[in-house]
Design an enzyme around this catalytic site. Structure first.
Site, short mmCIF file in Angstrom:
data_model
loop_
_atom_site.label_atom_id
_atom_site.label_comp_id
_atom_site.label_asym_id
_atom_site.label_seq_id
_atom_site.Cartn_x
_atom_site.Cartn_y
_atom_site.Cartn_z
N GLY A 150 -0.08 -1.26 6.26
CA GLY A 150 -1.01 -0.15 6.33
C GLY A 150 -2.42 -0.65 6.58
N GLY B 28 0.80 -1.21 0.00
CA GLY B 28 0.00 0.00 0.00
C GLY B 28 0.83 1.26 0.00
CD GLU C 124 -2.16 -6.22 2.87
OE1 GLU C 124 -1.54 -5.21 2.49
OE2 GLU C 124 -3.40 -6.26 3.00
#
Length: 234
Positions: free
Chosen positions: A92, A37, A113
């Site tokens: 993020g 990100g 993630e």
């Protein structure tokens, strides 16, 4: 906890401030999860500079894009197969609530993630102040990764069962495809009262691979604000 600064800051300044503060948590010899990100993109050159100056770390990227960027900054890269336990991951978020639960996945890497977050001893999130909300789902849709086969019935079930609007993410005129070769449904909820329950119920639906709800996975959130750095701890 605040670390104050002077002057007027825009969002990119605040992102950069949070990213640079997060770099302080990276120590010699660590296995470091590298998120995906725009805020993490401020972190990678900082890590790359430290590596050039002798920092010995190994990065585990959460996306093809992050892998390419990290390599371009000279950061050594490996895999979860080689390093199944990660010392610290920095990533993020799209929204952060007061319990440090998240919505993630605007960058399309939510499944990787979450896998990396789950394998991490410490999960650090870096955001600017606009990402703090009182309730998840206030502004950002929840990305849900689904297998391409049967994506449309999956969309209809989600909309019917949870009274939300689910939109297939597009890349120009074609469905957006994640690094896992799956589709993403961006689901708009009118606020999420219980993110843990919503995630559990969503993942009972066949065809859903993962959701962008990150519940009880975060240890620290570093927030870039107009007043300086704010650090939130679980």
């Amino acid at each position: 906890m605040y670390y104050r600064t002077g002057g007027t800051l825009d969002r990119e300044d605040m992102k950069k401030m949070a990213a640079e503060k997060a770099a302080d948590y990276i120590k010699d010899g660590m296995i470091v999860g590298l998120g995906t990100g725009s805020t993490v993109e401020h972190l990678l050159p900082k890590i790359g500079e430290a590596v050039k100056n002798g920092l010995d770390i190994t990065g585990i990227p959460t996306s093809h894009k992050t892998k390419k960027l990290a390599e371009s900054y000279g950061i050594p890269i490996s895999t979860l197969t080689e390093h199944p336990e990660i010392d610290v991951t920095i990533d993020g978020a799209d929204e952060v609530d007061p319990q440090l639960n998240l919505i993630k996945g605007a960058g399309g890497a939510l499944t990787r993630e979450k896998v990396v977050a789950y394998a991490s001893k410490k999960e650090i999130i870096i955001v600017d102040e606009t990402k703090l909300v009182q309730q998840l789902g206030s502004y950002s849709p929840v990305p849900i990764e689904v297998i391409p086969f049967g994506w449309y019935p999956t969309k209809l079930i989600i909309e019917d069962r949870f009274s939300c609007m689910a939109e297939l993410r597009k890349d120009e005129d074609k469905p957006y495809t994640s690094d896992n070769m799956n589709y993403i449904l961006d689901c708009e909820f009118d606020g999420i009262g219980d993110p843990r329950e919503l995630e559990r119920n969503l993942k009972e639906i066949p065809g859903i691979v993962e959701t962008g709800l990150f519940v009880d996975l975060v240890d620290t959130v570093i927030v870039g604000t107009r007043e300086g750095i704010k650090i939130l701890e679980r």
